[in-house]
Design an enzyme around this catalytic site. Structure first.
Site, PDB file in Angstrom:
ATOM      1  N   HIS A 196       0.883  -1.170   0.000  1.00 21.67           N
ATOM      2  CA  HIS A 196       0.000   0.000   0.000  1.00 21.67           C
ATOM      3  C   HIS A 196       0.918   1.216   0.000  1.00 21.67           C
ATOM      4  O   HIS A 196       2.032   1.152   0.536  1.00 21.67           O
ATOM      5  CB  HIS A 196      -0.814   0.090   1.285  1.00 21.67           C
ATOM      6  CG  HIS A 196      -1.739  -1.046   1.543  1.00 21.67           C
ATOM      7  ND1 HIS A 196      -1.356  -2.206   2.136  1.00 21.67           N
ATOM      8  CD2 HIS A 196      -3.064  -1.173   1.295  1.00 21.67           C
ATOM      9  CE1 HIS A 196      -2.392  -3.012   2.247  1.00 21.67           C
ATOM     10  NE2 HIS A 196      -3.437  -2.420   1.751  1.00 21.67           N
TER      11      HIS A 196
ATOM     12  N   ASP B  93       2.393   1.781   3.371  1.00 21.36           N
ATOM     13  CA  ASP B  93       3.310   0.769   3.924  1.00 21.36           C
ATOM     14  C   ASP B  93       4.751   1.214   3.687  1.00 21.36           C
ATOM     15  O   ASP B  93       5.658   0.872   4.445  1.00 21.36           O
ATOM     16  CB  ASP B  93       3.159  -0.595   3.230  1.00 21.36           C
ATOM     17  CG  ASP B  93       1.783  -1.198   3.395  1.00 21.36           C
ATOM     18  OD1 ASP B  93       1.081  -0.799   4.329  1.00 21.36           O
ATOM     19  OD2 ASP B  93       1.430  -2.080   2.582  1.00 21.36           O
TER      20      ASP B  93
ATOM     21  N   MET C 208       2.571  -5.786  -7.627  1.00 19.47           N
ATOM     22  CA  MET C 208       1.232  -5.280  -7.294  1.00 19.47           C
ATOM     23  C   MET C 208       1.325  -4.144  -6.278  1.00 19.47           C
ATOM     24  O   MET C 208       2.161  -4.183  -5.376  1.00 19.47           O
ATOM     25  CB  MET C 208       0.394  -6.430  -6.729  1.00 19.47           C
ATOM     26  CG  MET C 208      -1.004  -6.078  -6.294  1.00 19.47           C
ATOM     27  SD  MET C 208      -1.130  -5.478  -4.594  1.00 19.47           S
ATOM     28  CE  MET C 208      -1.817  -6.902  -3.774  1.00 19.47           C
TER      29      MET C 208
ATOM     30  N   GLU D 285     -11.052  -6.660  -5.051  1.00 12.18           N
ATOM     31  CA  GLU D 285     -11.042  -7.680  -3.989  1.00 12.18           C
ATOM     32  C   GLU D 285     -12.285  -7.547  -3.116  1.00 12.18           C
ATOM     33  O   GLU D 285     -12.514  -6.510  -2.501  1.00 12.18           O
ATOM     34  CB  GLU D 285      -9.772  -7.509  -3.138  1.00 12.18           C
ATOM     35  CG  GLU D 285      -9.690  -8.489  -1.989  1.00 12.18           C
ATOM     36  CD  GLU D 285      -8.369  -8.376  -1.232  1.00 12.18           C
ATOM     37  OE1 GLU D 285      -7.412  -7.760  -1.747  1.00 12.18           O
ATOM     38  OE2 GLU D 285      -8.303  -8.912  -0.110  1.00 12.18           O
TER      39      GLU D 285
ATOM     40  N   LYS E  85     -14.950  -8.644   0.043  1.00 11.56           N
ATOM     41  CA  LYS E  85     -14.960  -9.143   1.419  1.00 11.56           C
ATOM     42  C   LYS E  85     -16.360  -8.875   1.965  1.00 11.56           C
ATOM     43  O   LYS E  85     -16.913  -7.799   1.721  1.00 11.56           O
ATOM     44  CB  LYS E  85     -13.890  -8.400   2.237  1.00 11.56           C
ATOM     45  CG  LYS E  85     -13.699  -8.949   3.646  1.00 11.56           C
ATOM     46  CD  LYS E  85     -12.515  -8.264   4.334  1.00 11.56           C
ATOM     47  CE  LYS E  85     -12.320  -8.797   5.739  1.00 11.56           C
ATOM     48  NZ  LYS E  85     -11.205  -8.123   6.433  1.00 11.56           N
TER      49      LYS E  85
ATOM     50  N   GLU F 264      -9.729 -13.527  -2.381  1.00  9.21           N
ATOM     51  CA  GLU F 264      -8.934 -13.945  -1.223  1.00  9.21           C
ATOM     52  C   GLU F 264      -9.601 -15.128  -0.530  1.00  9.21           C
ATOM     53  O   GLU F 264     -10.797 -15.090  -0.229  1.00  9.21           O
ATOM     54  CB  GLU F 264      -8.773 -12.781  -0.230  1.00  9.21           C
ATOM     55  CG  GLU F 264      -8.071 -13.256   1.044  1.00  9.21           C
ATOM     56  CD  GLU F 264      -7.751 -12.150   2.042  1.00  9.21           C
ATOM     57  OE1 GLU F 264      -7.240 -11.096   1.620  1.00  9.21           O
ATOM     58  OE2 GLU F 264      -7.994 -12.372   3.239  1.00  9.21           O
TER      59      GLU F 264
ATOM     60  N   HIS G 180     -11.646 -14.273   2.610  1.00 16.63           N
ATOM     61  CA  HIS G 180     -12.864 -13.475   2.440  1.00 16.63           C
ATOM     62  C   HIS G 180     -14.022 -14.305   1.905  1.00 16.63           C
ATOM     63  O   HIS G 180     -15.147 -14.186   2.382  1.00 16.63           O
ATOM     64  CB  HIS G 180     -12.585 -12.283   1.527  1.00 16.63           C
ATOM     65  CG  HIS G 180     -11.531 -11.371   2.071  1.00 16.63           C
ATOM     66  ND1 HIS G 180     -11.053 -10.284   1.394  1.00 16.63           N
ATOM     67  CD2 HIS G 180     -10.858 -11.392   3.255  1.00 16.63           C
ATOM     68  CE1 HIS G 180     -10.129  -9.670   2.129  1.00 16.63           C
ATOM     69  NE2 HIS G 180      -9.991 -10.339   3.259  1.00 16.63           N
TER      70      HIS G 180
ATOM     71  N   ASP H  79      -5.188 -13.699  -3.603  1.00 13.82           N
ATOM     72  CA  ASP H  79      -4.700 -13.580  -2.223  1.00 13.82           C
ATOM     73  C   ASP H  79      -4.880 -14.920  -1.519  1.00 13.82           C
ATOM     74  O   ASP H  79      -6.009 -15.341  -1.229  1.00 13.82           O
ATOM     75  CB  ASP H  79      -5.472 -12.483  -1.466  1.00 13.82           C
ATOM     76  CG  ASP H  79      -4.914 -11.091  -1.730  1.00 13.82           C
ATOM     77  OD1 ASP H  79      -3.948 -10.972  -2.522  1.00 13.82           O
ATOM     78  OD2 ASP H  79      -5.435 -10.123  -1.142  1.00 13.82           O
TER      79      ASP H  79
ATOM     80  N   ASP I  82     -11.686 -12.225   9.993  1.00 12.26           N
ATOM     81  CA  ASP I  82     -10.730 -12.410   8.894  1.00 12.26           C
ATOM     82  C   ASP I  82      -9.389 -12.865   9.477  1.00 12.26           C
ATOM     83  O   ASP I  82      -8.615 -12.056   9.984  1.00 12.26           O
ATOM     84  CB  ASP I  82     -10.580 -11.067   8.174  1.00 12.26           C
ATOM     85  CG  ASP I  82      -9.706 -11.138   6.945  1.00 12.26           C
ATOM     86  OD1 ASP I  82      -9.610 -12.211   6.339  1.00 12.26           O
ATOM     87  OD2 ASP I  82      -9.126 -10.096   6.593  1.00 12.26           O
TER      88      ASP I  82
ATOM     89  N   ASP J 152      -6.650 -14.536   8.078  1.00 16.51           N
ATOM     90  CA  ASP J 152      -5.411 -14.340   7.298  1.00 16.51           C
ATOM     91  C   ASP J 152      -4.278 -15.253   7.780  1.00 16.51           C
ATOM     92  O   ASP J 152      -3.142 -14.808   8.009  1.00 16.51           O
ATOM     93  CB  ASP J 152      -4.942 -12.874   7.371  1.00 16.51           C
ATOM     94  CG  ASP J 152      -5.893 -11.915   6.668  1.00 16.51           C
ATOM     95  OD1 ASP J 152      -6.647 -12.361   5.786  1.00 16.51           O
ATOM     96  OD2 ASP J 152      -5.878 -10.713   6.998  1.00 16.51           O
TER      97      ASP J 152
ATOM     98  N   ASP K 142      -1.529 -13.232   1.275  1.00 16.34           N
ATOM     99  CA  ASP K 142      -2.041 -12.114   2.072  1.00 16.34           C
ATOM    100  C   ASP K 142      -2.372 -12.663   3.460  1.00 16.34           C
ATOM    101  O   ASP K 142      -3.528 -12.872   3.807  1.00 16.34           O
ATOM    102  CB  ASP K 142      -3.279 -11.498   1.416  1.00 16.34           C
ATOM    103  CG  ASP K 142      -3.705 -10.230   2.133  1.00 16.34           C
ATOM    104  OD1 ASP K 142      -2.949  -9.769   3.013  1.00 16.34           O
ATOM    105  OD2 ASP K 142      -4.782  -9.706   1.826  1.00 16.34           O
TER     106      ASP K 142
HETATM  107  C1  GLT Z   1      -5.847  -5.531   4.188  1.00 19.72           C
HETATM  108  C2  GLT Z   1      -6.859  -6.562   3.785  1.00 19.72           C
HETATM  109  C3  GLT Z   1      -6.412  -7.378   2.647  1.00 19.72           C
HETATM  110  C4  GLT Z   1      -6.240  -6.594   1.384  1.00 19.72           C
HETATM  111  C5  GLT Z   1      -5.156  -5.594   1.475  1.00 19.72           C
HETATM  112  C6  GLT Z   1      -5.157  -4.766   0.223  1.00 19.72           C
HETATM  113  S1  GLT Z   1      -5.221  -4.642   2.899  1.00 19.72           S
HETATM  114  O1  GLT Z   1      -4.763  -6.145   4.839  1.00 19.72           O
HETATM  115  O2  GLT Z   1      -7.154  -7.393   4.907  1.00 19.72           O
HETATM  116  O3  GLT Z   1      -7.276  -8.442   2.409  1.00 19.72           O
HETATM  117  O4  GLT Z   1      -5.865  -7.497   0.367  1.00 19.72           O
HETATM  118  O5  GLT Z   1      -5.696  -3.514   0.387  1.00 19.72           O
HETATM  119 MN    MN Z   2      -8.115 -11.140   4.732  1.00 25.09          MN
HETATM  120 MN    MN Z   3      -6.461  -9.556   0.690  1.00 24.98          MN
END
Ligand code: GLT
Ligand code: MN
Ligand code: MN
Length: 389
Positions: free
Chosen positions: A54, A57, A88, A181, A183, A217, A220, A245, A255, A257, A291
């Site tokens: 980002h 970042d 990206m 993306e 969510k 993702e 998500h 992702d 979420d 991750d 991600d």
């Molecule tokens: C954030 C989010 C991710 C996205 C990123 C891109 S930012 O961490 O949870 O799923 O991919 O903006």
């Molecule tokens: Mn996520």
């Molecule tokens: Mn993501």
């Protein structure tokens, strides 16, 4: 067999992923903020292909133009030294308080204008670093109380922003594709365009749909209780899988991750099989972006263990998927399915084809009685995943 990652595997990580300090809604950071140049060096060392980011970042919010240029040139040098690229980039449209009501869809027109202006600058940064894909994650584009705006108006605002930004890219001559993306929720109660399926339709309503695809993702789609593999397959089938992702997630949670493959190994296996095309069909050729972030229990060493784990699991699953699809028992069961239709439906309706179909005679009971051997197929798959075949 070695599962060591190489640059050809196209594995990427975000600065915000391996750089995640372990902050959560209930607790403070447990790890120190890492210098982006050090992250680039470490990623090169462990065999990654690239680093994503980002705007904020890399360039802290509020930096002057001079600071920005210095940070960017140091980072370019660090990527070069590490032998990695930046495929990206994206915009942080969620951390600053100004985005509390969303960015492109916020009710205050100044917020919407500021969000688009910030995105233009972040695109300039991404292109300067060599990015070819630009991700849009509408983190705060949503509501807790839907009385605040007509959701149809939100879609029109979102579309306006994207149309403006594809126009900006064309005007600048940027070789940049957009990846949307989805969510379903978090950090908002409900986020607009909540799944990859919603995104795919929305893209068809844009001014430059050819420039726009999706960035699904794992976490998500799984949060929404959906099959990630089906969503990704639909995106691939219509040529819209521009980015992906990868991570791990359990249904019904926040979420998470998590490290790729650490939850729902069967979905992870089927996903890698799909992306790698081991069952036939086109392979996904873009970056494999993780991600995800390390557990909050980890120190710096644990973070790099986590990153290596994502790549290693992917490579193991790729080999397992190849072995599964090369297994004669699997091929025998799959050969019972055939792509060939009895009438050429894909050629569309014609009077002749209609008549051909009408003339056919089916013994529904005899057809239904046959077992399909999917139990056997799934057991063989499970055994391949467990490494005993
Ligand atoms: C954030 C989010 C991710 C996205 C990123 C891109 S930012 O961490 O949870 O799923 O991919 O903006
Ligand atoms: Mn996520
Ligand atoms: Mn993501």
């Amino acid at each position: 067999m070695s599962f060591e990652p190489t640059r050809n595997d196209l594995f990427t990580f975000g600065l915000w992923t391996v750089g995640n300090p372990g902050r959560d809604p209930f607790g403070h950071p447990v790890r120190e903020a890492q210098d982006p140049c050090r992250i680039a060096a470490k990623l090169g060392e462990i065999g990654a292909y690239g680093v994503n980011l980002h705007d904020e970042d890399l360039v802290p919010f509020g930096s002057s133009a001079v600071e920005r240029d210095r940070i960017v040139s140091d980072f370019k040098k660090a990527m070069e030294d590490a032998g990695i690229v930046c495929p990206m980039a994206t915009t942080n449209l969620f951390s600053q308080p100004i985005f509390k009501d969303g960015a492109f869809t916020a009710n205050d027109p100044r917020v919407r204008a500021y969000a688009i202006q910030k995105t233009m600058a972040a695109m300039d940064l991404g292109v300067e670093l060599g990015a070819k894909t630009y991700v849009f994650w509408g983190g705060r584009e949503g509501t807790e109380s839907d009385a605040c705006r007509d959701p149809r108006e939100a879609l029109k605002r979102f579309r306006g922003a994207l149309d403006f930004l594809t126009g900006y890219c064309e005007d600048q001559g940027y070789d940049l594709r957009f990846a949307l993306e989805a969510k379903p929720n978090e950090p908002r109660g409900d986020i607009y365009l909540s799944t990859t399926g919603h995104m795919l339709h929305f893209i068809s309503t844009l001014a430059k749909p050819e420039r726009v695809g999706v960035n699904p993702e794992v976490a998500h789609e799984t949060m929404a209780g959906l099959s990630f593999v089906h969503g990704v397959a639909q995106a691939m089938e219509c040529g819209k899988l521009f980015h992906i992702d990868l991570n791990g997630q359990r249904i019904g949670r926040y979420d998470q991750d998590l490290r790729f493959g650490s939850e729902d190994l069967k979905q992870a296996f089927l996903l890698v099989r799909l992306l790698e095309g081991t069952a036939g069909g086109a392979r996904y050729e873009g970056p494999r972006h993780f991600d995800a972030h390390a557990y909050r229990t980890e120190d710096d060493e644990g973070v790099w263990e986590f990153a290596r784990g994502c790549m290693r699991t992917y490579n193991i699953l790729r080999e397992r998927a190849k072995a599964f699809d090369a297994d004669p028992d699997v091929q025998e069961i799959l050969a019972m399915n055939t792509d060939a239709d009895l009438v050429d439906f894909r050629a569309g309706y014609s009077k002749d084809r209609g008549a051909e179909l009408r003339a056919m005679d089916f013994d529904a009971a005899a057809i239904a009685i046959k077992g399909l051997r999917y139990e056997r197929l799934d057991q063989i798959m499970t055994e391949h995943m467990m490494g005993v075949r």
